[in-house]
Scaffold this motif. Structure first.
Motif, PDB file in Angstrom:
ATOM      1  N   VAL A  53       0.832  -1.205   0.000  1.00 44.79           N
ATOM      2  CA  VAL A  53       0.000   0.000   0.000  1.00 44.79           C
ATOM      3  C   VAL A  53       0.866   1.255   0.000  1.00 44.79           C
ATOM      4  CG1 VAL A  53      -1.750   1.298   1.272  1.00 44.79           C
ATOM      5  CG2 VAL A  53      -1.893  -1.208   1.163  1.00 44.79           C
ATOM      6  N   ASN A  54       1.948   1.213   0.758  1.00 48.42           N
ATOM      7  CA  ASN A  54       2.831   2.375   0.842  1.00 48.42           C
ATOM      8  C   ASN A  54       3.411   2.747  -0.521  1.00 48.42           C
ATOM      9  OD1 ASN A  54       4.196   4.340   2.573  1.00 48.42           O
ATOM     10  ND2 ASN A  54       6.075   3.251   2.029  1.00 48.42           N
ATOM     11  N   ALA A  55       3.634   1.738  -1.362  1.00 48.90           N
ATOM     12  CA  ALA A  55       4.228   1.973  -2.680  1.00 48.90           C
ATOM     13  C   ALA A  55       3.187   2.320  -3.745  1.00 48.90           C
ATOM     14  CB  ALA A  55       5.013   0.738  -3.117  1.00 48.90           C
ATOM     15  N   ASP A  56       1.910   2.231  -3.401  1.00 45.24           N
ATOM     16  CA  ASP A  56       0.840   2.445  -4.369  1.00 45.24           C
ATOM     17  C   ASP A  56       0.520   3.940  -4.462  1.00 45.24           C
ATOM     18  OD1 ASP A  56      -1.389   2.450  -5.974  1.00 45.24           O
ATOM     19  OD2 ASP A  56      -2.440   0.872  -4.874  1.00 45.24           O
ATOM     20  N   GLU A  57       0.857   4.548  -5.585  1.00 41.08           N
ATOM     21  CA  GLU A  57       0.648   5.981  -5.756  1.00 41.08           C
ATOM     22  C   GLU A  57      -0.762   6.323  -6.225  1.00 41.08           C
ATOM     23  OE1 GLU A  57       3.714   7.482  -8.285  1.00 41.08           O
ATOM     24  OE2 GLU A  57       5.304   7.085  -6.816  1.00 41.08           O
ATOM     25  N   THR A  58      -1.614   5.307  -6.401  1.00 44.63           N
ATOM     26  CA  THR A  58      -2.997   5.568  -6.808  1.00 44.63           C
ATOM     27  C   THR A  58      -3.903   5.823  -5.603  1.00 44.63           C
ATOM     28  OG1 THR A  58      -3.777   3.263  -6.760  1.00 44.63           O
ATOM     29  CG2 THR A  58      -2.663   4.029  -8.761  1.00 44.63           C
ATOM     30  N   VAL A  59      -3.334   5.742  -4.402  1.00 47.19           N
ATOM     31  CA  VAL A  59      -4.130   5.924  -3.187  1.00 47.19           C
ATOM     32  C   VAL A  59      -3.428   6.877  -2.218  1.00 47.19           C
ATOM     33  CG1 VAL A  59      -5.197   3.635  -3.349  1.00 47.19           C
ATOM     34  CG2 VAL A  59      -3.082   3.913  -2.044  1.00 47.19           C
ATOM     35  N   GLU A  60      -4.247   7.505  -1.371  1.00 54.77           N
ATOM     36  CA  GLU A  60      -3.744   8.235  -0.203  1.00 54.77           C
ATOM     37  C   GLU A  60      -3.943   7.325   1.003  1.00 54.77           C
ATOM     38  OE1 GLU A  60      -2.347  11.197   0.133  1.00 54.77           O
ATOM     39  OE2 GLU A  60      -2.479  11.836  -1.972  1.00 54.77           O
ATOM     40  N   LYS A  61      -3.034   7.385   1.956  1.00 55.25           N
ATOM     41  CA  LYS A  61      -3.163   6.495   3.100  1.00 55.25           C
ATOM     42  C   LYS A  61      -2.697   7.170   4.383  1.00 55.25           C
ATOM     43  CE  LYS A  61       0.589   5.386   0.424  1.00 55.25           C
ATOM     44  NZ  LYS A  61       0.650   5.368  -1.059  1.00 55.25           N
ATOM     45  N   VAL A  62      -3.310   6.740   5.478  1.00 57.50           N
ATOM     46  CA  VAL A  62      -2.880   7.175   6.809  1.00 57.50           C
ATOM     47  C   VAL A  62      -3.058   5.995   7.756  1.00 57.50           C
ATOM     48  CG1 VAL A  62      -5.164   8.153   7.373  1.00 57.50           C
ATOM     49  CG2 VAL A  62      -3.136   8.873   8.662  1.00 57.50           C
ATOM     50  N   MET A  63      -2.018   5.698   8.530  1.00 54.84           N
ATOM     51  CA  MET A  63      -2.061   4.604   9.493  1.00 54.84           C
ATOM     52  C   MET A  63      -2.328   5.187  10.872  1.00 54.84           C
ATOM     53  SD  MET A  63       0.727   1.535  10.143  1.00 54.84           S
ATOM     54  CE  MET A  63       0.535   0.878   8.481  1.00 54.84           C
ATOM     55  N   LEU A  64      -3.358   4.676  11.515  1.00 52.49           N
ATOM     56  CA  LEU A  64      -3.799   5.197  12.803  1.00 52.49           C
ATOM     57  C   LEU A  64      -3.443   4.230  13.928  1.00 52.49           C
ATOM     58  CD1 LEU A  64      -7.368   6.428  11.788  1.00 52.49           C
ATOM     59  CD2 LEU A  64      -5.226   7.725  11.771  1.00 52.49           C
ATOM     60  N   THR A  65      -3.067   4.792  15.068  1.00 52.58           N
ATOM     61  CA  THR A  65      -2.708   3.981  16.231  1.00 52.58           C
ATOM     62  C   THR A  65      -3.944   3.702  17.078  1.00 52.58           C
ATOM     63  OG1 THR A  65      -2.085   5.999  17.421  1.00 52.58           O
ATOM     64  CG2 THR A  65      -0.340   4.815  16.274  1.00 52.58           C
ATOM     65  N   VAL A  66      -4.974   3.183  16.442  1.00 51.38           N
ATOM     66  CA  VAL A  66      -6.194   2.757  17.117  1.00 51.38           C
ATOM     67  C   VAL A  66      -6.127   1.256  17.314  1.00 51.38           C
ATOM     68  CG1 VAL A  66      -8.707   2.578  16.954  1.00 51.38           C
ATOM     69  CG2 VAL A  66      -7.545   4.630  16.102  1.00 51.38           C
ATOM     70  N   ARG A  67      -6.216   0.830  18.568  1.00 49.93           N
ATOM     71  CA  ARG A  67      -6.188  -0.587  18.913  1.00 49.93           C
ATOM     72  C   ARG A  67      -4.959  -1.265  18.318  1.00 49.93           C
ATOM     73  NH1 ARG A  67      -9.131  -5.228  17.121  1.00 49.93           N
ATOM     74  NH2 ARG A  67      -9.470  -6.737  18.797  1.00 49.93           N
ATOM     75  N   ASP A  68      -5.130  -2.189  17.380  1.00 46.49           N
ATOM     76  CA  ASP A  68      -4.003  -2.923  16.804  1.00 46.49           C
ATOM     77  C   ASP A  68      -3.577  -2.337  15.457  1.00 46.49           C
ATOM     78  OD1 ASP A  68      -2.054  -4.934  16.784  1.00 46.49           O
ATOM     79  OD2 ASP A  68      -3.350  -6.330  15.700  1.00 46.49           O
ATOM     80  N   GLY A  69      -3.926  -1.070  15.239  1.00 45.15           N
ATOM     81  CA  GLY A  69      -3.542  -0.385  14.014  1.00 45.15           C
ATOM     82  C   GLY A  69      -4.597  -0.472  12.936  1.00 45.15           C
ATOM     83  N   LEU A  70      -5.016   0.680  12.415  1.00 40.41           N
ATOM     84  CA  LEU A  70      -5.953   0.752  11.299  1.00 40.41           C
ATOM     85  C   LEU A  70      -5.288   1.531  10.170  1.00 40.41           C
ATOM     86  CD1 LEU A  70      -9.348   1.664  13.030  1.00 40.41           C
ATOM     87  CD2 LEU A  70      -8.747  -0.524  12.010  1.00 40.41           C
ATOM     88  N   LEU A  71      -5.328   0.987   8.976  1.00 40.65           N
ATOM     89  CA  LEU A  71      -4.788   1.689   7.810  1.00 40.65           C
ATOM     90  C   LEU A  71      -5.958   2.168   6.957  1.00 40.65           C
ATOM     91  CD1 LEU A  71      -2.370   2.611   6.166  1.00 40.65           C
ATOM     92  CD2 LEU A  71      -2.282   0.349   5.111  1.00 40.65           C
ATOM     93  N   PHE A  72      -6.073   3.497   6.813  1.00 44.06           N
ATOM     94  CA  PHE A  72      -7.099   4.093   5.972  1.00 44.06           C
ATOM     95  C   PHE A  72      -6.495   4.359   4.594  1.00 44.06           C
ATOM     96  CE2 PHE A  72     -10.872   5.855   8.384  1.00 44.06           C
ATOM     97  CZ  PHE A  72     -10.786   4.935   9.407  1.00 44.06           C
ATOM     98  N   ILE A  73      -7.174   3.877   3.555  1.00 46.45           N
ATOM     99  CA  ILE A  73      -6.668   3.960   2.184  1.00 46.45           C
ATOM    100  C   ILE A  73      -7.766   4.564   1.310  1.00 46.45           C
ATOM    101  CG2 ILE A  73      -5.708   2.648   0.257  1.00 46.45           C
ATOM    102  CD1 ILE A  73      -5.322   0.337   2.457  1.00 46.45           C
ATOM    103  N   ARG A  74      -7.538   5.742   0.770  1.00 46.55           N
ATOM    104  CA  ARG A  74      -8.520   6.414  -0.087  1.00 46.55           C
ATOM    105  C   ARG A  74      -8.059   6.386  -1.531  1.00 46.55           C
ATOM    106  NH1 ARG A  74      -9.002  11.273  -2.417  1.00 46.55           N
ATOM    107  NH2 ARG A  74      -7.164  12.073  -1.330  1.00 46.55           N
ATOM    108  N   LYS A  75      -8.917   5.884  -2.391  1.00 44.90           N
ATOM    109  CA  LYS A  75      -8.573   5.819  -3.819  1.00 44.90           C
ATOM    110  C   LYS A  75      -8.672   7.211  -4.427  1.00 44.90           C
ATOM    111  CE  LYS A  75      -9.625   3.129  -7.984  1.00 44.90           C
ATOM    112  NZ  LYS A  75     -10.467   2.052  -8.542  1.00 44.90           N
ATOM    113  N   LYS A  76      -7.633   7.624  -5.143  1.00 46.77           N
ATOM    114  CA  LYS A  76      -7.607   8.954  -5.758  1.00 46.77           C
ATOM    115  C   LYS A  76      -8.616   9.032  -6.898  1.00 46.77           C
ATOM    116  CE  LYS A  76      -2.716   9.838  -4.705  1.00 46.77           C
ATOM    117  NZ  LYS A  76      -1.380  10.071  -5.272  1.00 46.77           N
TER     118      LYS A  76
END
Length: 222
Positions: free
Chosen positions: A199-222
């Protein structure tokens, strides 16, 4: 390994809206009777998923990994009348329990439960997704991502759970801020680390990793 301070977690839950009665029943029953109760999203994350659903008002939601139905009911909270949530569970016992809870919910007519292997089921679903929640076997996160991303609408959101995997991926980050995935051990942790890198290498999306519980990765398609 506890990622989130338990006192901070309890404090946050105290100052968050309480779960509806059915959801609290699921939390309590699962904690007492299910041998893998730690897999449940939990009250704070459940309210967080509810909030996201109400903000997005998605018409089509896909959940990969139903477990006992808690997160599906949370995600279905913000569905409009014509909205539908598809959820996939491999294990029949968990699917049976989830279905029992769905039938008692006022959102039952908007939830469609699929039983079986998600890798086979996802390609057969003729939908364009507004919201996808990935919370299944960790080794296949990357494959699930590759399957759903082409069917995610522009601006749509993927949420991936357990992206810290109990802290087992954290050794990948070195003292100088470098990433070395070879420092991660264990099949599931390696699967999560590979997914995070994908996901980190995917330039077609924006992403933010949140320190909620065991980690949540939010990925928004551009």
């Amino acid at each position: 390994m506890e990622i989130v301070d338990l006192q901070a977690q309890a404090y946050a839950e105290h100052y968050s809206s309480k779960l509806e009665a059915l959801l609290q029943e699921i939390v309590d029953y699962t904690a007492e009777h299910h041998p893998e109760a730690h897999m449940l999203s939990g009250p704070l994350q459940g309210k967080f998923l509810e909030m996201v659903s109400f903000m997005l008002r998605p018409k089509r939601v896909l959940e990969i990994g139903t477990f006992v139905g808690f997160s599906a009911l949370c995600l279905a909270s913000g569905l409009p009348e014509e909205g539908r949530l598809h959820t996939i569970e491999l294990r029949d016992e968990d699917a049976d329990r989830a279905m029992g809870y769905f039938r008692r919910s006022d959102r039952n007519d908007r939830i469609i439960l699929h039983r079986g292997n998600a890798l086979a089921i996802i390609p057969a679903l003729d939908e364009v997704w507004d919201l996808v929640f990935i919370d299944a076997d960790k080794v296949n996160y990357g494959e699930y991502y590759k399957l759903v991303l082409p069917r995610l609408r522009p601006g749509g959101l993927i949420i991936a759970d357990n992206v810290f995997f109990h802290g087992q991926v954290l050794p990948a980050l070195g003292p100088e801020g470098d990433i070395d995935s070879s420092r991660v051990s264990g099949k599931s942790a390696k699967g999560i680390q590979a997914f995070n890198e994908l996901v980190n290498a995917d330039e077609t999306v924006e992403k933010v990793m949140l320190t909620v519980r065991d980690g949540l990765l939010f990925i928004r398609k551009k």
